[in-house]
Design a protein around this motif. Sequence first.
Motif, PDB file in Angstrom:
ATOM      1  N   UNK A  91       0.816  -1.215   0.000  1.00 28.70           N
ATOM      2  CA  UNK A  91       0.000   0.000   0.000  1.00 28.70           C
ATOM      3  C   UNK A  91       0.845   1.258   0.000  1.00 28.70           C
ATOM      4  N   UNK A  92       1.984   1.248   0.666  1.00 22.88           N
ATOM      5  CA  UNK A  92       2.808   2.453   0.766  1.00 22.88           C
ATOM      6  C   UNK A  92       3.255   2.976  -0.601  1.00 22.88           C
ATOM      7  N   UNK A  93       3.883   2.140  -1.446  1.00 21.99           N
ATOM      8  CA  UNK A  93       4.251   2.677  -2.769  1.00 21.99           C
ATOM      9  C   UNK A  93       3.044   3.011  -3.630  1.00 21.99           C
ATOM     10  N   UNK A  94       1.972   2.221  -3.519  1.00 22.00           N
ATOM     11  CA  UNK A  94       0.779   2.527  -4.308  1.00 22.00           C
ATOM     12  C   UNK A  94       0.192   3.869  -3.880  1.00 22.00           C
ATOM     13  N   UNK A  95       0.164   4.119  -2.566  1.00 21.02           N
ATOM     14  CA  UNK A  95      -0.348   5.408  -2.080  1.00 21.02           C
ATOM     15  C   UNK A  95       0.523   6.556  -2.558  1.00 21.02           C
ATOM     16  N   UNK A  96       1.823   6.362  -2.568  1.00 21.01           N
ATOM     17  CA  UNK A  96       2.733   7.397  -3.069  1.00 21.01           C
ATOM     18  C   UNK A  96       2.480   7.674  -4.547  1.00 21.01           C
ATOM     19  N   UNK A  97       2.303   6.605  -5.325  1.00 18.05           N
ATOM     20  CA  UNK A  97       2.073   6.778  -6.759  1.00 18.05           C
ATOM     21  C   UNK A  97       0.716   7.397  -7.070  1.00 18.05           C
ATOM     22  N   UNK A  98      -0.244   7.227  -6.170  1.00 14.67           N
ATOM     23  CA  UNK A  98      -1.593   7.743  -6.440  1.00 14.67           C
ATOM     24  C   UNK A  98      -1.881   9.073  -5.756  1.00 14.67           C
ATOM     25  N   UNK A  99      -0.978   9.546  -4.884  1.00 14.37           N
ATOM     26  CA  UNK A  99      -1.227  10.810  -4.191  1.00 14.37           C
ATOM     27  C   UNK A  99      -1.088  11.985  -5.154  1.00 14.37           C
ATOM     28  N   UNK A 102       2.571  14.474  -4.536  1.00 13.36           N
ATOM     29  CA  UNK A 102       3.964  14.023  -4.670  1.00 13.36           C
ATOM     30  C   UNK A 102       4.120  12.815  -5.583  1.00 13.36           C
ATOM     31  N   UNK A 103       3.090  12.454  -6.316  1.00 12.04           N
ATOM     32  CA  UNK A 103       3.192  11.292  -7.201  1.00 12.04           C
ATOM     33  C   UNK A 103       4.237  11.546  -8.286  1.00 12.04           C
ATOM     34  N   UNK A 104       5.144  10.583  -8.529  1.00 16.78           N
ATOM     35  CA  UNK A 104       6.162  10.774  -9.561  1.00 16.78           C
ATOM     36  C   UNK A 104       5.693  10.395 -10.961  1.00 16.78           C
ATOM     37  N   UNK A 105       4.439   9.955 -11.099  1.00 18.95           N
ATOM     38  CA  UNK A 105       3.983   9.466 -12.402  1.00 18.95           C
ATOM     39  C   UNK A 105       2.978  10.401 -13.061  1.00 18.95           C
ATOM     40  N   UNK A 106       2.759  11.587 -12.497  1.00 24.64           N
ATOM     41  CA  UNK A 106       1.870  12.564 -13.129  1.00 24.64           C
ATOM     42  C   UNK A 106       0.434  12.082 -13.226  1.00 24.64           C
ATOM     43  N   UNK A 107      -0.145  12.242 -14.415  1.00 29.04           N
ATOM     44  CA  UNK A 107      -1.557  11.896 -14.597  1.00 29.04           C
ATOM     45  C   UNK A 107      -1.799  10.401 -14.501  1.00 29.04           C
ATOM     46  N   UNK A 108      -0.756   9.597 -14.599  1.00 25.28           N
ATOM     47  CA  UNK A 108      -0.931   8.148 -14.499  1.00 25.28           C
ATOM     48  C   UNK A 108      -1.257   7.715 -13.073  1.00 25.28           C
ATOM     49  N   UNK A 110      -3.892   8.325 -11.669  1.00 26.93           N
ATOM     50  CA  UNK A 110      -5.304   7.925 -11.656  1.00 26.93           C
ATOM     51  C   UNK A 110      -5.448   6.421 -11.853  1.00 26.93           C
ATOM     52  N   UNK A 111      -4.511   5.801 -12.547  1.00 20.61           N
ATOM     53  CA  UNK A 111      -4.551   4.343 -12.708  1.00 20.61           C
ATOM     54  C   UNK A 111      -4.425   3.656 -11.352  1.00 20.61           C
ATOM     55  N   UNK A 115      -7.065   1.365  -9.248  1.00 20.37           N
ATOM     56  CA  UNK A 115      -6.702   0.035  -8.762  1.00 20.37           C
ATOM     57  C   UNK A 115      -7.088  -0.120  -7.293  1.00 20.37           C
ATOM     58  N   UNK A 116      -6.788   0.893  -6.492  1.00 18.91           N
ATOM     59  CA  UNK A 116      -7.170   0.859  -5.083  1.00 18.91           C
ATOM     60  C   UNK A 116      -8.687   0.811  -4.934  1.00 18.91           C
ATOM     61  N   UNK A 117      -9.401   1.564  -5.747  1.00 27.20           N
ATOM     62  CA  UNK A 117     -10.867   1.552  -5.702  1.00 27.20           C
ATOM     63  C   UNK A 117     -11.421   0.188  -6.057  1.00 27.20           C
ATOM     64  N   UNK A 118     -10.803  -0.472  -7.031  1.00 28.27           N
ATOM     65  CA  UNK A 118     -11.241  -1.815  -7.395  1.00 28.27           C
ATOM     66  C   UNK A 118     -11.058  -2.776  -6.234  1.00 28.27           C
ATOM     67  N   UNK A 119      -9.906  -2.736  -5.584  1.00 27.01           N
ATOM     68  CA  UNK A 119      -9.654  -3.629  -4.457  1.00 27.01           C
ATOM     69  C   UNK A 119     -10.630  -3.361  -3.314  1.00 27.01           C
ATOM     70  N   UNK A 120     -11.000  -2.097  -3.131  1.00 24.16           N
ATOM     71  CA  UNK A 120     -11.890  -1.738  -2.036  1.00 24.16           C
ATOM     72  C   UNK A 120     -13.343  -2.040  -2.358  1.00 24.16           C
ATOM     73  N   UNK A 121     -13.702  -1.996  -3.628  1.00 22.11           N
ATOM     74  CA  UNK A 121     -15.111  -2.147  -4.017  1.00 22.11           C
ATOM     75  C   UNK A 121     -15.559  -3.604  -3.967  1.00 22.11           C
TER      76      UNK A 121
END
Length: 264
Positions: A91-99, A102-108, A110-111, A115-121
């Motif tokens: 979860x830690x790297x995924x949260x970093x990538x989706x925040x 400070x996300x290093x992947x820009x508009x990506x 949202x992917x 993914x987190x929403x899918x796991x939660x739904x």
Amino acid sequence: MAESALPARLTRLSPLSFALLVAAGALLVASLQQVAPSPTQLAQGGPRMAELVGRMLPPNLEGAFLQRVFWRMIETFQIALVGTVIGVAISLPIAWLSSKAISPVGVFRHFFKMLVSLFRTVPDLVWALIFVASVGLGAVAGTMTIMVDTIGFCGRFFAEAMEDADEKPQEALFAIGASRLSVLCGAVLPDAMPSLINTTLFALEKAVRASVVLGLVGAGGIGQELKVAFDLFQYKNASTIILVIFAIVLVMEFVTDRLRARVR
């Protein structure tokens, strides 16, 4: 003060809001008629419940059975613990990538949010059925289910904690040319750590409860023993298992509450 100058007690509703309110009320009334228990059902169900409770008492306290329940409970805790630890680590790297900040992947990013929403739904039992079909019956399927559920739970709240972190230390590090990873480790994580720890403890408490239910679909743990007891009409065994589950949940709540208090 003139009466006309007094503020209105109730906010005036627009025609659309009034129509939506009426529709919601109608839906509630229709739902109560279709799925709520009727007085007759409650009157008939009460004696049956009392009869079932009578058949469940006294609980089975035989040594061999208690030993089997004990090892099943240990397996349940192992499923919850391992699934939570792996889920938090992912979860830690995924949260970093989706925040957002400070996300290093820009508009990506949202992917990763999707993914987190899918796991939660998707409900836990559905994930358990998927993993049981994939890796077979047993504790491994339960651990994988808890792992995915933890990612869905922690991934969202970890990202929110990172986004709410104090921006001034981040700006100072960016000003001297620090990378986003350095900002994450040097400014974001230290500020968000209490929230991250609280979320992790909630996730562990949640995982213990969920791992009990997963056994009902063959994903290991004490729930599997409970299902067997009800399938074979061994109600005294079932009452023992329910009391053990209740005790474990109380202990987990006490421990996590104490740990959260110390974090604060």
